[in-house]
Design an enzyme around this catalytic site. Structure first.
Site: not given
Ligand code: IMP
Ligand code: MG
Length: 331
Positions: A13, A39, A42, A136, A250
């Protein structure tokens, strides 16, 4: 350019989406490759519209840019199709046949697993999807009939574009402090997020990269659990104008002041050649909308100079507002 890797310096972020959309329009970009998974959201603000993209590369704002999703990614089919529709890019986006698929069951496993929950994952299922890939047994993009018309060989496309001297950007995901290898383990995401890993996911060798641009935000935010040095309260963050909520989930973002030591480490591991600093106007409100470096206040300039001194890279792009074009370009 021609081959630039864009990485995040902290916990994601940082505003990579904004920087990438600016470069797409400005260079302009011929090819933009997304890595990582669903996850990450952007955020891109362009022509009065705000997009929070989980799958489509940020380069979509330039209508001639070829958009690719690398072999190392995990593709969420429904989210991909939804965003393709929203951004109207169906004729210029491709997915590597070997990208793996992230399924509903992965999200359910993510949300119901006590350990993953304690890390504050996003709940999209990226950890379980990666586990399955390592075992795999994962489904690949080529196994999904919905993706058939998008399938391509991303490494071939990108390397050929580089042979022709085209402008290519590899879009990183999250930030270095969420890297599985270099971050605040176990409070990290399921993959490495360093520049080298981004190249690997796209199928581009390190000798082909001309530029690694690491993005810093003027203050630090983090969602989920895990350490955050110098963390301030939500009330204090609100007072300073730093309080944010996550574009994807959110959730409240925790926040802390800029950390020069983390910035140094991140620039080092990413092999950064250049830096960008976003949201300067949130820390120095008098800089809002500035388009030239000389317009910045003395304090703001001192801050940028200190980052340059500690990281030993030039800060070439400085964000002073939300739009893709609210930016100081010192290149
Ligand atoms: P995961 O990637 O969903 O397994 O989450 C693992 C950690 O990474 C958590 O603390 C999430 O909040 C953080 N995280 C994953 N993707 C993002 C992102 O795009 N921005 C900020 N934090 C993220
Ligand atoms: Mg982001």
């Amino acid at each position: 350019m021609p081959c630039t890797v864009v990485t995040g310096a902290f916990w994601g972020d940082e505003g990579k989406g904004k920087i990438i959309s600016y470069l797409a329009l400005k260079e302009p970009l011929d090819v933009c490759v997304r890595t990582g998974s669903v996850n990450a959201a952007h955020t891109i603000c362009y022509q009065g519209k705000r997009y929070a993209l989980h799958m489509v590369p940020g380069g979509f704002v330039y209508e001639k840019c070829r958009l690719l999703i690398g072999a190392g990614t995990n593709v969420h089919v429904a989210q991909f199709l939804k965003e393709v529709e929203e951004t109207k890019v169906k004729d210029r986006i491709g997915i590597d046949s070997q990208a793996s698929i992230i399924e509903e069951k992965h999200s359910m496993q993510d949300k119901s697993n006590a350990h993953l929950k304690s890390l504050g994952t996003t709940g999209w299922g990226v950890g379980p999807a990666l586990e399955e890939r390592v075992r795999r047994t994962a489904k690949l993009a080529k196994d999904s009939p919905d993706l058939e018309k998008y399938l391509t060989d991303v490494s071939e496309e990108v390397n050929k574009a580089l042979d022709k001297g085209k402008n290519v950007l590899l879009e990183g995901t999250q930030g270095l402090m969420l890297s599985l290898f270099h971050g605040t383990y176990p409070y990290v995401t399921g993959r490495d997020t360093s520049a080298s890993a981004i190249c690997s996911e796209a199928g581009v060798g390190p000798t082909r990269v001309s530029n690694v641009l690491t993005v810093f935000k003027s203050f630090i935010t983090r969602v989920g659990t895990g350490p955050l040095p110098g963390e301030i309260t939500k009330e204090e963050a609100t007072r300073r104008g730093w309080f944010e909520t996550a574009a994807g989930t959110g959730r409240d973002r925790r926040s802390a002041p800029f950390d020069f030591e983390l910035a140094r480490k991140s620039a080092m591991i990413n092999g950064a050649t250049q830096g960008a600093v976003t949201k300067l106007d949130c820390v120095y409100p008098e800089c809002k909308g500035s388009k030239t470096y000389s317009e910045l206040s003395r304090e703001a300039k001192k801050f940028i100079e200190e980052i340059e001194k500690q990281t030993r890279i030039p800060i070439v792009l400085i964000g002073t507002g939300p739009d893709a074009l609210d930016l100081i370009d010192r290149r």
